[in-house]
Design a protein around this motif. Structure first.
Motif, mmCIF file in Angstrom:
data_model
loop_
_atom_site.group_PDB
_atom_site.id
_atom_site.type_symbol
_atom_site.label_atom_id
_atom_site.label_comp_id
_atom_site.label_asym_id
_atom_site.label_seq_id
_atom_site.Cartn_x
_atom_site.Cartn_y
_atom_site.Cartn_z
ATOM 1 N N GLU A 216 0.853 9.350 -5.839
ATOM 2 C CA GLU A 216 1.184 10.729 -5.487
ATOM 3 C C GLU A 216 2.239 11.314 -6.438
ATOM 4 O O GLU A 216 2.161 12.487 -6.816
ATOM 5 N N GLY B 97 -4.293 8.858 -4.088
ATOM 6 C CA GLY B 97 -3.568 8.315 -2.940
ATOM 7 C C GLY B 97 -4.118 8.848 -1.646
ATOM 8 O O GLY B 97 -5.332 8.832 -1.429
ATOM 9 N N ARG B 98 -3.220 9.344 -0.800
ATOM 10 C CA ARG B 98 -3.665 9.832 0.509
ATOM 11 C C ARG B 98 -4.354 11.192 0.372
ATOM 12 O O ARG B 98 -4.000 11.999 -0.481
ATOM 13 N N TRP C 69 0.824 -1.209 0.000
ATOM 14 C CA TRP C 69 0.000 0.000 0.000
ATOM 15 C C TRP C 69 0.862 1.265 0.000
ATOM 16 O O TRP C 69 0.591 2.209 -0.726
ATOM 17 N N ARG C 70 1.918 1.255 0.818
ATOM 18 C CA ARG C 70 2.790 2.439 0.872
ATOM 19 C C ARG C 70 3.390 2.716 -0.500
ATOM 20 O O ARG C 70 3.381 3.847 -0.978
ATOM 21 N N HIS D 230 2.300 1.725 -3.440
ATOM 22 C CA HIS D 230 1.236 2.101 -4.360
ATOM 23 C C HIS D 230 0.827 3.563 -4.184
ATOM 24 O O HIS D 230 0.676 4.307 -5.168
ATOM 25 N N LEU D 231 0.658 3.985 -2.940
ATOM 26 C CA LEU D 231 0.250 5.366 -2.684
ATOM 27 C C LEU D 231 1.341 6.333 -3.133
ATOM 28 O O LEU D 231 1.045 7.416 -3.663
ATOM 29 N N VAL E 94 -6.826 7.310 3.335
ATOM 30 C CA VAL E 94 -7.070 6.872 1.953
ATOM 31 C C VAL E 94 -8.570 6.599 1.897
ATOM 32 O O VAL E 94 -9.048 5.606 2.429
ATOM 33 N N THR F 117 -8.058 2.108 -4.215
ATOM 34 C CA THR F 117 -7.992 3.334 -5.009
ATOM 35 C C THR F 117 -6.871 3.181 -6.022
ATOM 36 O O THR F 117 -5.766 2.771 -5.675
#
Ligand SMILES: [Zn+2]
Ligand SMILES: [Zn+2]
Ligand SMILES: [Zn+2]
Ligand SMILES: [Zn+2]
Lengths: 405, 405
Positions: free
Chosen positions: A195, A231-232, A187-188, A190-191, A242, A247
């Motif tokens: 971004e 993302g975030r 997840w990190r 991917h985000l 998120v 997403t």
């Protein structure tokens, strides 16, 4: 891993990555009763993360059906504004929100659409204050899909119900990256990718996006001061939620008057139990001038004809064909997933986060409506060009995947 | 009849006789998730009776347990005041309330009593405004028992769980008069009897009640302007609800300083998971001077020692041994039923309905406390005399049954 074990991991991921829950924060969950074991895992994860109180507002589909079966039409104008105002008060006091979204597509079979519309209008009016808190990101929130039997039956009608449910859960766990060996790291990463993509697109300072391929030839002018989001999110309380699980998109705000050309939907649209298939829309001066469809045209026309803003675009989102949701190639009849399966535009209400802070959204060209209807246009033969304000072109996507760097 | 069919009949009875629901009225239900099918019947019955909206606040025992298992101690001071205030707002707007009361006696096994007390204190503080609406009968409300597996296991520990549940449901249906051939007529007749009994007792204008038998010799002075209450209540909105399902008692308000003698409980008291057995209390000048018990004395002492008003009486209720609950001779560990099994007194908070309208309850001798703890004293060897203000005596009950006319 058992379904229960995987649900427990999903719950933890929702609380940490999804909500970015703060120590001491109160959490309000809404979920269908069917989701009770999952909600138990959410509560445990939230308390472990330092939540002060977890309250679940359980939704009982049987009560909604009972209303249409036994209630009067006037009754449909009544909504539980007292409950919605209560939630708004909790938000004002710092609460976070998790929407456990388990659809019941066959719940209102046989009920007249006017009656359903009447109920939804009352609910929308009574919950405006509550909705503004999440729409404006004044609090941290997250929406995560939950597999109800009703939903599984719709997505996999040919399978026995137990198998349909298990298959759809497999889909969900895959697209929320829980099948990765280290979901948190996945997840990190991917985000971070999403971004970085936003930063690149933002730096290009585009005037428009040009979509070409598979029947679509659409020029989407972007709003002045448009912001690329993905993302975030940045909630006003300092949390970095998120908001949608999964997403895959980066998205921004079109200019409501600067959309020209032809859009051919690449996937059917599921709208209030009806499916709109083979949709083709022609735009002029920003407005949808002609709407055609092989199936379900009246439903879409009916929905958007009552709302002047619903004929114009509110969102343009870019999703690569290599995203886990796109690769599944399943119509989920659920925006939370389908929106992440393909590049899309949305009719109706735009997002305030997609306009530069301090700028008046209306003057910038952002659209206003009571609706927000996503329409998938991306596929593996789609090219997207960015039109620079000076007039030049930059390839953004080629054959459905990003071609940025 | 099937369990489902009988639950449907109980639901209809709760809505009509219990709530006396008004056409167009909104209804808020609270119920454990386990009660979902029953709540569905309630909603159908309410909509058929003209309800504008039925909302159920489902209670999930797992979330309460998760809080104690994974949350911090400080978290226990937080309560969902926003939800309680929302309900109060709905009451102010005319909503009725149904409490579907399904206990979970084994839910908090192993949790320190201080932690449970801390949670309850926070909930009590946050829900005071909501509670006042029902306590003062500003709205029509009703509480009805629901058989949870946890409760059935406690009442019938020797039976397999399915049988325990079925047996306890049989008990419940019997005591709420659903086994009668015409439950509606049975309820009407029963409520008429209770109301006639109140009128008779009221006309006697008693100064005190004298309970004698089975170790009890207790003189209970009555509050000035005390009112006998039983059967239907008069809600401020014009509805005539029966607030407790079942209800067998007629009751009034003792004078907090005028209780003398010895009380021997005729049934064990279930208090927060503990059982107090063999309770004997000696009163002087209205206050419980000495408390003895074979079992659980510390629990009762602990509860009432923190609250000056909890040592004095708030309620005296008369229930004949011939009542359906008394005849069952089962300890239900549930006040909603046990209170209707025998004549009783209660420590703590008195009911405003038991004092003549317009009179100051405090000056009349009514008691004030945060608690209300019912204690059964009636049995088939109990005689009750009414002490007339002029000094004469009238037999009220003989050998546990009424001897009025
Ligand atoms: Zn989108
Ligand atoms: Zn959208
Ligand atoms: Zn009583
Ligand atoms: Zn009582």
């Amino acid at each position: 891993m058992t379904l229960d074990g995987r649900q427990a991991r999903l719950a933890t991921l929702c609380v940490t990555v999804g909500l970015d829950l703060r120590v001491g924060q109160e959490l309000i969950v809404s979920a269908p009763i069917e989701a009770q074991p999952f909600v138990g895992h959410v509560a445990a994860a939230a308390y472990r993360a330092g939540a002060s109180l977890v309250t679940c507002l359980y939704e009982d589909p049987a009560l909604i059906r009972a209303r249409f079966d036994h209630g009067t039409d006037e009754a449909l104008d009544r909504a539980a504004g007292w409950l919605s105002d209560g939630v708004a008060a909790a938000y004002a006091d710092g609460a976070a929100r998790l929407f456990v979204y388990g659809p019941y597509p066959d719940l209102l079979t046989g009920v007249a659409p006017e009656r359903i519309g009447r109920m939804h209008a009352a609910i929308a009016a009574a919950s405006a204050a509550e909705g503004a808190y999440t729409a404006d990101l004044r609090v941290n929130w997250c929406a995560v899909p939950f597999v109800t039997r009703s939903w599984a039956r719709m997505v996999y009608p040919a399978l026995p119900i137990a198998e349909a449910t298990a298959t759809l859960w497999d889909d969900v766990f895959e697209v929320v990256r829980l099948t990765s060996s280290d979901p948190l790291a996945a997840w990190r990463d991917h985000l971070d990718v999403l971004e970085a993509r936003c930063r690149t697109l933002q730096a290009l300072d585009l005037g428009a996006l040009h979509f070409v391929g598979g029947g679509t030839d659409l020029m989407v002018g972007l709003a002045d001061g448009h912001q690329w989001v993905g993302g975030r999110s940045y909630a006003a309380n300092g949390a970095l939620p998120v908001c949608n699980f999964p997403t895959e998109e980066v998205f921004t705000c079109p200019h409501r008057d600067r959309v020209e050309g032809r859009l051919a939907a690449s996937r059917p649209l599921a709208l209030g139990g009806t499916v709109i298939d083979g949709l083709v829309v022609t735009f002029r001066g920003g407005a949808a001038e002609r709407i055609e469809a092989r199936e379900g045209r009246e439903m879409l026309e009916g929905l958007i004809s009552g709302d002047a803003g619903a004929r114009r675009l509110a969102e343009v989102g870019l999703v690569p064909c290599s995203s886990p949701v796109a690769r599944k190639d399943v119509l989920f009849y659920n925006t939370l997933l389908d929106e992440n399966a393909a590049s899309h535009v949305a009719f109706g209400q735009s997002y305030s986060a997609c306009i530069e802070a301090g700028r008046d959204p209306d003057a910038a060209g952002a659209n206003t409506s009571a609706l927000h209807i996503d329409c998938m246009i991306g596929h593996d033969a789609m090219d997207v060009d960015g039109i620079l304000k000076g007039g030049g072109r930059r390839p953004i996507m080629r054959a459905g995947d990003f071609a940025l760097d």
